[in-house]
Design an enzyme around this catalytic site. Structure first.
Site, PDB file in Angstrom:
ATOM      1  NE  ARG A  15      91.631   6.514  38.325  1.00  0.00           N
ATOM      2  CZ  ARG A  15      91.802   7.264  37.238  1.00  0.00           C
ATOM      3  NH1 ARG A  15      92.821   7.043  36.432  1.00  0.00           N
ATOM      4  NH2 ARG A  15      90.968   8.235  36.970  1.00  0.00           N
ATOM      5  CE  LYS A  22      89.922  12.913  43.255  1.00  0.00           C
ATOM      6  NZ  LYS A  22      89.605  12.250  41.972  1.00  0.00           N
ATOM      7  N   GLY A 138      82.021  12.419  30.496  1.00  0.00           N
ATOM      8  CA  GLY A 138      80.660  12.497  29.995  1.00  0.00           C
ATOM      9  C   GLY A 138      80.663  13.323  28.712  1.00  0.00           C
ATOM     10  CG  ASN A 167      79.889  17.358  32.375  1.00  0.00           C
ATOM     11  OD1 ASN A 167      79.932  18.568  32.609  1.00  0.00           O
ATOM     12  ND2 ASN A 167      79.415  16.468  33.231  1.00  0.00           N
ATOM     13  CB  SER A 403     130.841  41.317  71.015  1.00  0.00           C
ATOM     14  OG  SER A 403     130.647  42.303  70.055  1.00  0.00           O
TER      15      SER A 403
END
Ligand code: UD1
Ligand code: CA
Length: 453
Positions: A15, A22, A138, A167, A403
């Site tokens: 998904r 993932k 679950g 769960n 400089s």
């Protein structure tokens, strides 16, 4: 008791609609699996085993990066969480402590929660939570903390689906018992999978105890979609901001400060608005980061002040009381105590001695198109504005560069080095030139109006 950790990270995460496995999607600049490893780290595990499958090469690389002491094992086919744990069993050989099983895609479990779970003396302990919307989780069939069994949503009866105690997936069990129970699992269920959750019923059938330890639902947030990933990022940032404030960091606008998983900020650090921390940043006590800085892979010592608008890249090592000002970029460079680099400068592959001042617009020309070269500057040196330091080059202690110099050769200690075109003044020439140009302009205007008329 000794602990071992098993992290399940073999799933594809369909998904997410992604080529990337993932667990490699990022929250706080770190892959999800790194978050699970970091949480599990609190248990001081003797062994860490990651079960990989989809994109195993990449996942194993990330695991090695975030937990060099972890071992990986592959699950060729994803036949269920019980089957995944079975792949890890050979790596538990000779270990007889407690095993904690975690998911690689559940980044928010608090270390204290894992401690509480690991401390349970039930044969099997399961981390549960009361779900606002239990969806397809679950369900835990329990009497108070005494757990009877876990029923998966697909297999649950209508009345079991009404249960809101769910769960999280995190389970703790003694290694020897876990091995026996997992080896006894079957796949005769609605999904045709080997459910790890079935070990609870199996333990109870042997007359052993099982217990639920509950936690806040926010901790068990699993990531299955990009929307959930974005939500997780927001949650992570909120958590980090609160932790930083609690640990003594001042932030004028915490919501605009972004943290990585491993950002470390000491006490009395000040962070201005719109600061982004990439991975690997350590800021010691009392340092101050002004608005709009971007930091990654760097170390900032006590009393240093950074920004506004500074960029510190990997390998930037700043000693005490260093000042790095606006539009300064530092990469792979060591700045010793009290170095000042105030404005518009690039320091890459460099070593700068204590108290040296780097003028505005200075650039270490470190790259010749193929190789990178180092610039070394001694203590108490003064680099004039807009000096180009063409590396490899060494500037001695107390040396000074004029400089606009392009320095291509080493400068000895205490020397003044000027490397630029000689200045020539032509008296009156500016005025002469301007007069000529204005006369020319007038001639052209006259010619134009004559044409029209
Ligand atoms: C699982 C639990 C469920 C719990 C839920 C919490 C089981 C049977 N079910 O369901 O009780 O409420 O998590 O989120 O355990 N994985 C593997 N190999 C596999 C299968 C899964 O490594 O063969 C990994 C996945 O990458 C994932 C984790 O295990 O990180 C959980 O798998 P997933 O398929 O998401 O389990 P759920 O069906 O959500
Ligand atoms: Ca899931």
């Amino acid at each position: 008791m000794a602990n071992a950790l098993i992290i399940l990270a073999a799933g594809q995460g369909t998904r997410m609609n992604s080529d990337l496995p993932k667990v490699l999607h990022q929250v706080g600049r770190a892959p999800l699996v790194a978050h699970a490893l970091a949480a599990g780290r609190a248990l001081e595990p003797e062994r860490i085993i990651a079960v990989t499958g989809h994109g195993a090469d990449l996942v194993e690389k990330a695991v090695a990066q975030w937990a060099p002491d972890a071992q990986s094992v592959r699950q060729a086919e994803q036949l269920g969480t019980g089957h995944a744990v079975a792949q890890a069993l050979p790596l538990l050989e000779g270990f007889d402590g407690r095993v904690i099983v975690l998911y690689g895609d559940t980044p928010f479990i608090r270390p204290e929660t894992l401690d509480a779970l690991a401390a349970s003396d039930a044969a099997v302990a399961v981390l549960g939570f009361v779900a606002a919307d239990p969806g397809r989780y679950g369900r835990l069939i329990a009497q108070g903390p005494a757990l009877e069994r876990i029923v998966e949503y697909k297999d649950a009866s209508e009345s079991e689906r009404g249960i809101r105690l769910c769960n999280s997936g995190v389970i703790a069990c003694d290694a020897v018992l876990l091995t026996e129970l997992v080896q006894g699992l079957g796949n005769d269920n609605a999904a045709g999978e080997y459910y790890l959750t079935d070990i609870v019923g199996a333990a109870r059938a042997r007359g052993l105890s099982a217990e639920v330890v509950t936690c806040d639902e926010a901790e068990t947030l699993g990531i299955n979609t990009r929307a959930e990933l974005a939500r997780a990022e927001a949650l992570f940032q909120t958590r980090q901001r609160n932790d930083a404030l609690e640990n003594g960091v001042s932030m004028a606008d915490p919501d605009s400060v972004y943290f990585a998983l491993d950002t470390y900020l000491g006490r009395d650090v000040t962070v201005g608005p719109n600061v982004v921390f990439g991975t690997g940043v350590t800021v010691e006590s009392g340092a101050s980061i002004e608005a709009f800085c971007h930091l990654e892979g760097c170390h900032i010592s006590r009393g240093a002040t950074i920004g506004p608008f500074a960029r510190l890249r990997p390998g930037a090592e700043l000693a005490e009381d260093v000042h790095v000002g606006n539009f300064v970029e530092v990469k792979n460079a060591t700045l010793a105590e009290g170095v000042k680099v105030g404005h518009l400068t690039y320091l890459g592959d460099a070593e700068i001695g204590a108290r040296t001042n780097i003028g505005a617009g200075t650039i270490t020309c470190n790259y010749d198109g193929v190789f990178k070269h180092r610039t070394v500057i001694g203590e108490d040196a003064f680099i004039g504005s807009s000096t180009m330091l063409v590396a490899p080059v060494t500037i001695g202690a107390r040396a000074l560069t004029g400089s606009g110099s392009v320095i291509t050769k080493n400068v000895p200690d205490d020397a003044l080095s000027v490397a630029r075109g000689q200045q020539v003044n032509k008296p009156g020439l500016a005025r002469k030139l301007m007069t000529m140009l204005r006369e020319e302009k007038a001639r052209r205007a006259a010619a134009k109006s004559e044409k029209k008329g």
